[in-house]
Enzyme design. Structure first.
Site, PDB file in Angstrom:
ATOM      1  N   ASN A 166     -29.002   4.069  -9.757  1.00  0.00           N
ATOM      2  CA  ASN A 166     -28.502   3.399  -8.451  1.00  0.00           C
ATOM      3  C   ASN A 166     -26.702   2.870  -9.371  1.00  0.00           C
ATOM      4  O   ASN A 166     -27.464   1.830 -10.047  1.00  0.00           O
ATOM      5  CB  ASN A 166     -29.003   2.564  -7.806  1.00  0.00           C
ATOM      6  N   ARG A 185     -28.637   7.878  -6.460  1.00  0.00           N
ATOM      7  CA  ARG A 185     -28.315   7.382  -5.107  1.00  0.00           C
ATOM      8  C   ARG A 185     -26.502   7.574  -4.769  1.00  0.00           C
ATOM      9  O   ARG A 185     -25.998   7.938  -5.924  1.00  0.00           O
ATOM     10  CB  ARG A 185     -28.447   5.260  -4.981  1.00  0.00           C
ATOM     11  N   HIS A 218     -27.466   2.124   4.358  1.00  0.00           N
ATOM     12  CA  HIS A 218     -28.903   1.664   4.300  1.00  0.00           C
ATOM     13  C   HIS A 218     -29.780   2.414   4.727  1.00  0.00           C
ATOM     14  O   HIS A 218     -30.852   2.114   4.698  1.00  0.00           O
ATOM     15  CB  HIS A 218     -28.853   0.543   4.667  1.00  0.00           C
ATOM     16  N   ARG A 240     -18.444 -10.017   4.614  1.00  0.00           N
ATOM     17  CA  ARG A 240     -17.326  -8.578   5.337  1.00  0.00           C
ATOM     18  C   ARG A 240     -17.687  -9.006   6.953  1.00  0.00           C
ATOM     19  O   ARG A 240     -18.541 -10.413   7.433  1.00  0.00           O
ATOM     20  CB  ARG A 240     -18.299  -7.601   5.670  1.00  0.00           C
ATOM     21  N   ARG A 276     -29.283 -18.859   0.989  1.00  0.00           N
ATOM     22  CA  ARG A 276     -29.584 -19.931   0.875  1.00  0.00           C
ATOM     23  C   ARG A 276     -29.264 -20.948   0.266  1.00  0.00           C
ATOM     24  O   ARG A 276     -29.164 -22.246   1.211  1.00  0.00           O
ATOM     25  CB  ARG A 276     -30.489 -19.342  -0.626  1.00  0.00           C
ATOM     26  N   GLU A 321     -36.525 -11.384   4.929  1.00  0.00           N
ATOM     27  CA  GLU A 321     -37.463 -10.936   4.493  1.00  0.00           C
ATOM     28  C   GLU A 321     -37.970 -12.614   4.027  1.00  0.00           C
ATOM     29  O   GLU A 321     -39.609 -13.354   3.981  1.00  0.00           O
ATOM     30  CB  GLU A 321     -37.756 -10.618   2.977  1.00  0.00           C
ATOM     31  N   GLU A 362     -35.609   0.398  -1.458  1.00  0.00           N
ATOM     32  CA  GLU A 362     -35.111   1.752  -2.017  1.00  0.00           C
ATOM     33  C   GLU A 362     -35.377   2.685  -2.408  1.00  0.00           C
ATOM     34  O   GLU A 362     -35.509   3.635  -2.428  1.00  0.00           O
ATOM     35  CB  GLU A 362     -33.237   1.810  -1.391  1.00  0.00           C
TER      36      GLU A 362
END
Ligand code: ADP
Length: 392
Positions: A7, A89, A178, A237, A281, A330, A378
């Site tokens: 990737n 990728r 994605h 973004r 976070r 997650e 991925e």
């Protein structure tokens, strides 16, 4: 069968060596970050062995050579010949690539041509492809496209309400991104609900975020569009906004499209609304101290994500499962809690204890909709695609 997953970003190279058997276990993985800079960060691990250091690595070929030499040093394999295939990728496959594709000279040329649609990503992915094809000459190289999974979108979903010749002549349409992880997460979700049918919404919430609606294993809607800028607010973004705003502000601030592109992609989203950080976070840490902007950022994020889930339940006329994945999905239990609080009318009910502990399945017994938390992977999905391609 050992599959090397590559990737490549503009200044980074992520790699994974995956054994293609029942579990698709990762034998070796790592990242080279800062390619071409004065000092580059290299980290790799295999089981209990790991290494991290800094040195100058001028290009992607040298980065891959470094990854291979540590792979040998760790004794995972002894010869390049033990790599049976390489999966790459590729962010943008345009309308041409709907599945894993062997990299031949014409395919590489096509990816170069599609680069116009993904100037930040495809040229970087190609650096990884050129480098690996030169170093690993005996094995097939397979491209896995981020856009491929979304090529099943119906016309009403992928076409914008814009002049038709923009689509025909300039390829303006929703592509979605994605896709590899949405496909992986959908597959895992169907396995957990025990059937290959059902209406599910996959929420990939990371630095970049996208949400997909998947009906009976077919992707029917997704939130990223012509570029990864569309959709919900992300780290830096903006996500979707009134298209007149950039036009108005370019006039007001006397800035060109390049500058506007930077503002929308790099200076907006969570970073802009929190005025603190692009990292959830950090926002959570401040929110616990009652920082108003941090609290508002979490409120805004949950609201926007819930709106999308509501819309996608409408797109599918129902909802069987929601799955949260990627860094935020997650871990940020407080966001999952706030998102789900808008969705009671759809029969969504969280078990707050399970949610709080990031359990794999977090709905309450009374919930009509199943809710899952599944780790993004991925690399594993890419290895599966390479394996299936070579064994079809
Ligand atoms: P990428 O989209 O780059 O693959 P990730 O899926 O790793 O990124 O997501 C990164 C983001 O996830 C971080 O910027 C941060 O906002 C969020 N994140 C990571 N860990 C946590 C955590 N423990 N709690 C809340 N958010 C987290």
């Amino acid at each position: 069968m050992n599959i090397l997953i590559v990737n490549a970003g503009s200044s980074s190279l992520k790699f994974q060596l995956i054994k293609a058997d029942e579990t698709f276990e990762t034998l070796y993985e790592g990242i080279v970050d800062g390619i071409g800079r004065a000092s580059c960060f290299f980290t790799a691990s295999a089981g209990t062995k790991s290494v991290t250091y800094k040195k100058r690595i001028p290009d992607h070929a040298k980065a891959l050579n470094e990854a291979v030499s540590i792979l040998f040093e760790f004794g995972v394999i002894k010869s390049l010949k033990e790599i049976d295939a390489v999966g790459h990728r590729v962010v943008h496959g345009g309308e041409k690539y709907t599945k894993a594709t062997k990299l031949t000279v014409p395919v590489v040329r096509n990816i170069e041509a599609i680069a116009e649609l993904a100037p930040l990503h495809n040229p970087a992915n190609l650096q990884g492809i050129y480098a690996s094809m030169e170093i690993i000459t005996h094995a097939p190289h397979i491209a896995i496209f981020d856009t491929a999974f979304h090529q099943t979108l119906p016309e009403k979903a992928y076409k914008y309400a814009l002049p038709e010749d923009w689509y025909k002549d300039y390829h303006i349409r929703k592509y979605g991104f994605h896709g590899t992880n949405h496909k992986y997460i959908a597959h895992q979700t169907y396995t957990l609900i025990g059937k290959n049918k059902g209406k599910i919404i996959t929420c990939h919430l990371g630095n970049g975020s996208s949400i997909s609606a998947i009906k009976d294993n077919v992707c029917v809607e997704t939130s990223m569009g012509f570029t990864p800028l569309e959709g919900i607010p992300m780290g830096t973004r903006s996500g979707s906004i009134d298209p007149a705003i950039p036009l108005y502000m370019m006039d007001k601030l006397k800035i060109d499209s390049k500058k506007m592109d930077t503002i929308l992609n790099k200076n907006s989203g969570i970073l802009a609304i929190s005025d603190l950080s692009s990292d959830v976070r950090d926002i959570w840490e401040r929110a616990q101290k009652n920082n108003k902007k941090a609290l508002y950022t979490l409120e805004k994020l949950a609201y926007e994500i819930a709106l999308k889930i509501g819309a996608y339940a409408a797109a599918m006329d129902g909802l069987d499962a929601i799955t949260f994945t990627a860094g935020i999905g997650e871990n940020a239990w407080y966001l999952r809690r706030d998102i789900c609080s808008y969705l009671n009318h759809l029969g969504v009910k969280l078990d707050s204890r399970k949610n709080r502990s990031n359990a794999a399945q977090i709905q309450d017994e009374e919930s009509k909709v199943k809710i899952f938390v599944i780790k993004a992977n991925e690399g594993k999905q890419m290895a599966r695609e390479v394996f299936n391609f070579l064994n079809k």
